[in-house]
Design a protein around this motif. Sequence first.
Motif, PDB file in Angstrom:
ATOM      1  N   LEU A   1       0.838  -1.196   0.000  1.00 49.37           N
ATOM      2  CA  LEU A   1       0.000   0.000   0.000  1.00 49.37           C
ATOM      3  C   LEU A   1       0.873   1.247   0.000  1.00 49.37           C
ATOM      4  O   LEU A   1       1.806   1.376   0.788  1.00 49.37           O
ATOM      5  CB  LEU A   1      -0.912   0.002   1.228  1.00 49.37           C
ATOM      6  N   ILE A   2       0.564   2.183  -0.887  1.00 50.15           N
ATOM      7  CA  ILE A   2       1.270   3.463  -0.924  1.00 50.15           C
ATOM      8  C   ILE A   2       0.668   4.350   0.155  1.00 50.15           C
ATOM      9  O   ILE A   2      -0.450   4.854   0.014  1.00 50.15           O
ATOM     10  CB  ILE A   2       1.151   4.134  -2.305  1.00 50.15           C
ATOM     11  N   ALA A   3       1.393   4.523   1.238  1.00 50.70           N
ATOM     12  CA  ALA A   3       0.912   5.307   2.372  1.00 50.70           C
ATOM     13  C   ALA A   3       1.479   6.719   2.296  1.00 50.70           C
ATOM     14  O   ALA A   3       2.253   7.056   1.418  1.00 50.70           O
ATOM     15  CB  ALA A   3       1.307   4.631   3.682  1.00 50.70           C
ATOM     16  N   GLY A   4       1.092   7.535   3.254  1.00 51.38           N
ATOM     17  CA  GLY A   4       1.600   8.899   3.311  1.00 51.38           C
ATOM     18  C   GLY A   4       0.579   9.946   2.959  1.00 51.38           C
ATOM     19  O   GLY A   4       0.812  11.135   3.135  1.00 51.38           O
ATOM     20  N   GLY A   5      -0.560   9.497   2.411  1.00 52.08           N
ATOM     21  CA  GLY A   5      -1.668  10.416   2.218  1.00 52.08           C
ATOM     22  C   GLY A   5      -1.675  11.221   0.943  1.00 52.08           C
ATOM     23  O   GLY A   5      -2.542  12.063   0.749  1.00 52.08           O
ATOM     24  N   GLU A   6      -0.708  10.996   0.032  1.00 57.65           N
ATOM     25  CA  GLU A   6      -0.651  11.825  -1.175  1.00 57.65           C
ATOM     26  C   GLU A   6      -1.025  11.070  -2.448  1.00 57.65           C
ATOM     27  O   GLU A   6      -1.046  11.656  -3.519  1.00 57.65           O
ATOM     28  CB  GLU A   6       0.757  12.406  -1.334  1.00 57.65           C
ATOM     29  N   GLU A   7      -1.300   9.789  -2.362  1.00 55.87           N
ATOM     30  CA  GLU A   7      -1.547   8.993  -3.566  1.00 55.87           C
ATOM     31  C   GLU A   7      -2.900   8.293  -3.509  1.00 55.87           C
ATOM     32  O   GLU A   7      -3.049   7.158  -3.910  1.00 55.87           O
ATOM     33  CB  GLU A   7      -0.423   7.956  -3.753  1.00 55.87           C
ATOM     34  N   GLU A   8      -3.907   8.987  -2.991  1.00 56.03           N
ATOM     35  CA  GLU A   8      -5.245   8.413  -2.935  1.00 56.03           C
ATOM     36  C   GLU A   8      -6.070   8.880  -4.140  1.00 56.03           C
ATOM     37  O   GLU A   8      -5.623   9.692  -4.942  1.00 56.03           O
ATOM     38  CB  GLU A   8      -5.957   8.813  -1.633  1.00 56.03           C
ATOM     39  N   TYR A   9      -7.271   8.357  -4.210  1.00 55.29           N
ATOM     40  CA  TYR A   9      -8.191   8.706  -5.285  1.00 55.29           C
ATOM     41  C   TYR A   9      -9.563   8.977  -4.724  1.00 55.29           C
ATOM     42  O   TYR A   9      -9.913   8.513  -3.643  1.00 55.29           O
ATOM     43  CB  TYR A   9      -8.296   7.567  -6.312  1.00 55.29           C
ATOM     44  N   ASN A  10     -10.338   9.695  -5.494  1.00 57.53           N
ATOM     45  CA  ASN A  10     -11.730   9.853  -5.150  1.00 57.53           C
ATOM     46  C   ASN A  10     -12.386   8.486  -5.268  1.00 57.53           C
ATOM     47  O   ASN A  10     -12.338   7.857  -6.330  1.00 57.53           O
ATOM     48  CB  ASN A  10     -12.401  10.845  -6.106  1.00 57.53           C
ATOM     49  N   GLY A  11     -12.984   8.011  -4.170  1.00 60.88           N
ATOM     50  CA  GLY A  11     -13.658   6.724  -4.198  1.00 60.88           C
ATOM     51  C   GLY A  11     -14.835   6.739  -5.152  1.00 60.88           C
ATOM     52  O   GLY A  11     -15.442   7.787  -5.419  1.00 60.88           O
ATOM     53  N   MET A  12     -15.195   5.584  -5.680  1.00 57.05           N
ATOM     54  CA  MET A  12     -16.187   5.511  -6.733  1.00 57.05           C
ATOM     55  C   MET A  12     -17.521   6.134  -6.326  1.00 57.05           C
ATOM     56  O   MET A  12     -18.140   6.879  -7.091  1.00 57.05           O
ATOM     57  CB  MET A  12     -16.375   4.054  -7.162  1.00 57.05           C
ATOM     58  N   ASP A  13     -17.970   5.851  -5.111  1.00 54.20           N
ATOM     59  CA  ASP A  13     -19.258   6.407  -4.684  1.00 54.20           C
ATOM     60  C   ASP A  13     -19.156   7.907  -4.437  1.00 54.20           C
ATOM     61  O   ASP A  13     -20.048   8.669  -4.807  1.00 54.20           O
ATOM     62  CB  ASP A  13     -19.744   5.692  -3.422  1.00 54.20           C
ATOM     63  N   ASN A  14     -18.075   8.335  -3.793  1.00 50.95           N
ATOM     64  CA  ASN A  14     -17.898   9.761  -3.547  1.00 50.95           C
ATOM     65  C   ASN A  14     -17.801  10.534  -4.857  1.00 50.95           C
ATOM     66  O   ASN A  14     -18.342  11.634  -4.996  1.00 50.95           O
ATOM     67  CB  ASN A  14     -16.641   9.992  -2.708  1.00 50.95           C
ATOM     68  N   PHE A  15     -17.137   9.957  -5.826  1.00 54.35           N
ATOM     69  CA  PHE A  15     -16.980  10.580  -7.136  1.00 54.35           C
ATOM     70  C   PHE A  15     -18.336  10.853  -7.782  1.00 54.35           C
ATOM     71  O   PHE A  15     -18.598  11.939  -8.298  1.00 54.35           O
ATOM     72  CB  PHE A  15     -16.127   9.672  -8.026  1.00 54.35           C
ATOM     73  N   PHE A  16     -19.227   9.865  -7.715  1.00 56.38           N
ATOM     74  CA  PHE A  16     -20.509   9.999  -8.405  1.00 56.38           C
ATOM     75  C   PHE A  16     -21.558  10.761  -7.597  1.00 56.38           C
ATOM     76  O   PHE A  16     -22.512  11.279  -8.175  1.00 56.38           O
ATOM     77  CB  PHE A  16     -21.059   8.620  -8.766  1.00 56.38           C
TER      78      PHE A  16
END
Length: 717
Positions: A341-356
């Motif tokens: 897992l890429i940790a550190g808080g800078e490499e996340e994405y908008n989750g699918m439900d949050n995105f829509f």
Amino acid sequence: MKRKLILCLAFVLATVFVTNLRAEEKPVATVRVDVTSEHILNSIDPDKATGAWMDVLSKRQVDNLSRLETIQGIKNLGWGSITMRNNSELRLAAWHWNENGTWSDAVNKSGYYTGSAELGEPIHYGYSYSLPHRDFMTSGDDPLIAGIQSYWKSNPYLTSHFTGESDALHPQWVVVDMGKYRQVDAIHIQWVNPYAITYAVQYWIGDDNALDWDMGPNGVWKVFPSGTITNSAGGDVHLKLSETPVKARFVRILMTQSSNTPDTHGAQDIRNCVGYALQTISVGTMDTNNTYSIVYPGNGIEPVPGRAKRDNGGAFPGSAEDSGGSFCASSIDPWHESGNLIAGGEEEYNGMDNFFTSGLTMNHPALVPVTVIYGTPDDAANEVAYIYKRGYSVAGIEMGEECDGKHTMPEDYAALYCQWADAIHKLVPQAKLGGPIFEGVDKDITLWANDAGQTSWMTRFMDYLKSHGHLQDLAFMSFEHYPFLINGNSPPCEWDTLYLEPGIMKHVLQMWRDDGVPKNVPLIISESGITAGSGKKGYMGVTGNAIWECDAFGTFFANGGAAFYRPAINNGAGNRRNTNSVPGGGTFGTPQYTPFTSAHIINFEWLQHDAGTNEIFPATTDLIDAAARTVVTAYAVHRPDDNWSFMLINHDLNAAHQIHLVLDDVNHAPHSFAGQIAFVQYCNNTNENTNATMPPSPGGNYNLPAGSITVIRGKLQ
């Protein structure tokens, strides 16, 4: 005093006379619009055809983008749809669109991950995972690294077990770019399971662009005199390749037959047993006593796990700046584990439900990605099934991310595309799939010639789909548009470059058709910009950027383009790089509103949103400068409100130009405005900005200020 006043007045009148005389001497450009109803070039719905894109974020930034004021700021710019970019795959990593899922090795939380299609708690974030089997291989962008990089292994989905065809049709390879020409005659390869039984060691004869498919390599691979290996037993081998040293920069190991022996994860999963794997590699020389000396890497130290990042960072393999060299592979096994897992808080994405559900999609269909190059078909199929179960509105599914930048062979990507299409359509038959999401270039993507001598990536991809009965699975063709990139770098920030965009765009669109993309397959630009990456300069300020953007949209739609996703909405996330994605539009996340932005010009003055189909009509101009450049460009649209809207761009930064607007039809019958017109001008000199309602010019003559965008809009008689 009176005499001085008279002399001054005389001087002013003389100056005005001379100025007017010069203005009269200047040629008047004719802008001709064909309003013949049968001559429509394109029909678009701006709610679906214009949009923004979003990329990798931190969790905090994801939350910021969901704020009402951020959504309002985006609405104020008027863009319709939105597309989510897959930065994980861009950075040679796996993507978990859903952390609720299963590992192929559930006990050790490792292997091949599949997100769950079952509906549960809404997904708020997505995550990236490093690929341990990437080892020291790289390609294009800097890889994401977390956990132990164990060894390189090729993608199992490119083997006969999954493709249904001989492994020799999908040879895997490793290229050593030594950064400069060196004298070599030997190689060291430490194979691990599964190893290559049959392979060839080759060197490149040609230019310095062997790995640069965007610019296009020119040369051939030649096998070393003793470079053909059959019946290999793997292991740690030092091979004498030639009796005398060969001068080369690029050395390739081409693998065509696997031992099919299980890797370190065991034989219980066939994916652990197929393909090719190696621990380390170097290129060197061997003396008469069979003593091997390393020539590359130049420091004499062979790459090992942990020594995975190039000294030159994001340098493109094969580019002049990449003199430190690199190791590049045809594919990477998507095996990974929870510890990657890429940790550190800078490499996340908008989750699918949050995105829509956050409002970012503006209730319009969105373009969403699935991983292909570093993913699995089951995971992609479940992602699409999940989206459709939720009832979200989807414009299409983009398959993979920048396959050309990842050096994925067209036949390999096509083989994966077919497998993914079968898996997705088994669960969601109506899903519209497309790709291959090329990097932004202004020429054909070309690579090493195949046996038929074909070098066009797209032509070979299309041929594969056709020959394997999967052409119907290409519902759209998508690519990125960064027109001024040269091998990953932007040219000098010069205003004159802006003259090039209409020609570049027209050429690119025709190029894909020439490569074999059927006319009924829509063309989509799913990411774009005048420059790429953080810290890039704009082109002579916001007006230059705006001129580029308006030309890009106008030419794209006039030449049959289907959808164009332009600005990055990441800029409203806070602490995010602010490139010139929104010329003159201020920072996202604020309810700023101004008519003097390219976004406003395109979305509110030229096109009409929330109303349905806008029709694009032919518009031509005749003002050519001494350098044979088109000075004024014009784009015409008939909107649903029955207004005709003409977007006119004066590229000349040094002079205004008069234009004569001619509106006629196939019979050359003249047409004129009925009543008042809207007249908006966005100018390099902000004092000349205009936003007015006025009577039309009786003679059809209008002044275009230097370096400006003008929209003239009204109903015709």
